[in-house]
Write an enzyme that holds these catalytic residues in place. Structure first.
Site, mmCIF file in Angstrom:
data_model
loop_
_atom_site.group_PDB
_atom_site.id
_atom_site.type_symbol
_atom_site.label_atom_id
_atom_site.label_comp_id
_atom_site.label_asym_id
_atom_site.label_seq_id
_atom_site.Cartn_x
_atom_site.Cartn_y
_atom_site.Cartn_z
ATOM 1 N N ASP A 1 -0.820 9.777 19.906
ATOM 2 C CA ASP A 1 -1.380 10.533 21.039
ATOM 3 C C ASP A 1 -2.893 10.643 20.907
ATOM 4 O OD1 ASP A 1 1.347 11.731 20.292
ATOM 5 O OD2 ASP A 1 1.054 12.284 22.403
ATOM 6 N N ARG B 1 -2.489 -14.692 15.328
ATOM 7 C CA ARG B 1 -1.962 -14.123 14.103
ATOM 8 C C ARG B 1 -3.071 -13.289 13.455
ATOM 9 N NH1 ARG B 1 3.137 -15.755 12.320
ATOM 10 N NH2 ARG B 1 2.961 -13.594 11.637
ATOM 11 N N GLU C 1 5.431 -3.400 22.364
ATOM 12 C CA GLU C 1 5.932 -4.509 21.529
ATOM 13 C C GLU C 1 6.663 -3.939 20.316
ATOM 14 O OE1 GLU C 1 2.669 -7.228 20.730
ATOM 15 O OE2 GLU C 1 3.437 -7.431 18.703
ATOM 16 N N LYS D 1 4.279 -16.762 18.812
ATOM 17 C CA LYS D 1 3.339 -17.104 17.743
ATOM 18 C C LYS D 1 3.666 -18.534 17.338
ATOM 19 C CE LYS D 1 2.527 -12.437 16.000
ATOM 20 N NZ LYS D 1 3.002 -11.333 15.128
ATOM 21 N N LYS E 1 -2.675 -12.281 23.804
ATOM 22 C CA LYS E 1 -3.097 -11.205 22.901
ATOM 23 C C LYS E 1 -3.836 -11.882 21.760
ATOM 24 C CE LYS E 1 -0.619 -8.858 19.336
ATOM 25 N NZ LYS E 1 0.498 -8.089 18.845
HETATM 26 P P1 PGA Z 1 0.676 -10.840 12.211
HETATM 27 O O1 PGA Z 1 0.487 -9.919 13.492
HETATM 28 O O2 PGA Z 1 0.126 -10.096 11.053
HETATM 29 O O3 PGA Z 1 2.158 -11.005 12.116
HETATM 30 O O4 PGA Z 1 -0.007 -12.133 12.476
HETATM 31 C C1 PGA Z 1 -0.493 -10.147 14.420
HETATM 32 C C2 PGA Z 1 -0.133 -9.450 15.720
HETATM 33 O O5 PGA Z 1 1.068 -9.345 16.064
HETATM 34 O O6 PGA Z 1 -1.065 -9.043 16.422
#
Ligand code: PGA
Length: 419
Positions: free
Chosen positions: A207, A359, A280, A330, A381
């Site tokens: 929050d 990542r 997520e 990913k 992202k």
């Molecule tokens: P990761 O996460 O450490 O698994 O690469 C990156 C992310 O989900 O933003």
């Protein structure tokens, strides 16, 4: 045709070794590197590291590099770089394991991406256009970015349990405007935090973090145009059947231990209070029941990252069980460009949203920007709107926007299902 492949070890943005490849054709040299992140489990492709604790603490990748220089290059030299699926299949056949553990996904992916770039070079078209051709898709879309502005979870030294708070400029008209909004809010947030908590940052819960972001947004004129996304990464704070929101705090009171039902209530309250449009991994990666409950609540997108690990079997199960409604892709979890295109198609056929993701260990390679445009994912992202390896992706999207000119369609409010 592919005339030569040369790999080397470089360092990623965390200072940890990764694989870089130079792939040569008659058209020139095409370079790519493999990103790397926290491994999230048994369903993702295997990253090959040397394991000698005396060298880069076991993280060097000379075996993966040698696999490219000695084995993969032999198999691929002479192949036409536009035939991506045949190139990827040749590496899969050479590897022979389900998780690419023989050659290493870091070897296979780096070559797969380099070949994809060479394919675009061969056809003399932009990379995103070549990717769209490979996917059989006529549309190109510049994705709506989710910029991480507060990090918690395993990625930060503070006490915040959830992994990231992101701002999503869905109301921008173009990508360059979205990037400007992201950058300005990022700097306003820095000022807000310094004013309220001093120059050394702060320790706040979810929050508190959201309030800071809300205040930073309110200092701009973009309030109506910005939404918020949460990356909970709840597997990190799941203990048995409970979720410990104080998991990083030295003085645990035990008061912040929540059951799955209480977590659902918390997410509902957060969505009512803040303009949250996406969450997520709201639950542990094996807590399929609670994720399903939250997916059936309201309009918030529920994204599977660790839940799915970009694995087609996990995605299929989630589609069948109606567990979440967006894929976080990913590329190194799946391992080749061809397989990445296939899982994005699988998700889109199920009417899911698709987020192309970076990542935590990135390089200056901007491949995922082109991938996101070529596959019309609608969402990307790639971290905060700062630091070179993150901006490599956002800056590439600026270039693509410029190149497409009037044809550049920014996903914006259509972020979940771009045309
Ligand atoms: P990761 O996460 O450490 O698994 O690469 C990156 C992310 O989900 O933003």
């Amino acid at each position: 045709v592919i005339t030569k492949i040369k790999a080397r070890q470089i360092l990623d943005s965390r200072g940890i070794p990764t694989v870089e490849v130079d792939l040569f054709t008659n058209k020139g040299m095409f370079r790519a590197s493999a990103p790397s992140g926290d491994p999230s489990g048994m369903y993702e492709a295997f990253e090959l590291r040397d394991g000698d604790k005396g060298v880069y603490l076991g993280n060097s990748v000379t075996r993966a590099v040698n696999n490219i220089n000695e084995k993969i290059s032999k198999a691929l030299i002479g192949m036409d770089p536009t035939l991506q699926s045949q190139i990827d299949q040749a590496m899969i056949d050479l590897d022979k394991t389900e998780k690419k553990s023989e050659l290493g996904v870091n070897a296979i992916l780096a070559v797969s991406i380099a070949a994809c770039k060479a394919g675009a070079g061969e056809k003399e078209v932009p990379l995103y256009k070549h990717i769209a051709d490979l996917a059989g898709k006529p549309h190109l879309t510049i994705p709506t970015p989710a910029f991480t502005v507060i990090s918690g979870g395993k990625h930060a030294g503070n006490n915040l349990a959830i992994q990231e708070i992101m701002i999503v400029p869905i109301g921008a008209i173009r990508f360059d405007e979205a990037l400007q909004m992201g950058s300005e809010i990022y700097y306003h947030l820095k000022a807000v935090i310094t004013e309220k908590h001093g120059a050394h940052g702060c320790n706040v819960g979810v929050d508190g973090g959201l309030d800071l972001v809300k205040e930073a947004i309110s200092r701009t004129e973009y309030t109506e145009k910005i939404s918020i996304a949460l990356g909970a990464a709840a597997s990190n704070f799941c203990q048995g059947t409970k979720y410990d929101l104080d998991f990083k705090s030295p003085n645990k009171s035990g008061q912040n231990f929540k059951s799955g039902e209480e977590m659902i209530e918390m997410y509902k309250e957060l969505c009512a209070e803040y303009p949250i449009i996406s969450i997520e991994d709201p639950f542990d990666k094996e807590d399929w029941e609670h994720i399903k409950c939250i997916s059936n609540l309201g309009t918030c997108q529920v994204v599977g990252d660790e839940l799915l690990m970009s694995n087609p079997k996990r995605i299929e199960r989630a589609i069948q069980e109606n567990t979440c409604n967006a894929l976080l892709l990913k590329v190194n979890q799946i391992g080749t460009v061809t397989e990445a295109i296939e899982v994005v198609k699988q998700a889109k056929d199920a009417n899911w949203g698709v987020v192309i993701s970076h990542r935590s260990g990135e390089t200056e390679d901007s491949f995922i920007a082109d991938l996101s445009v070529g596959l019309s994912s609608g969402q990307i992202k790639a971290g905060a709107p700062c630091r070179g390896e993150r901006l490599a992706k956002y800056n590439q999207l600026l270039r693509i926007q410029e190149e497409l000119g009037d044809d550049a369609f920014y996903a914006g409010v259509e972020w979940r299902k771009p045309l």
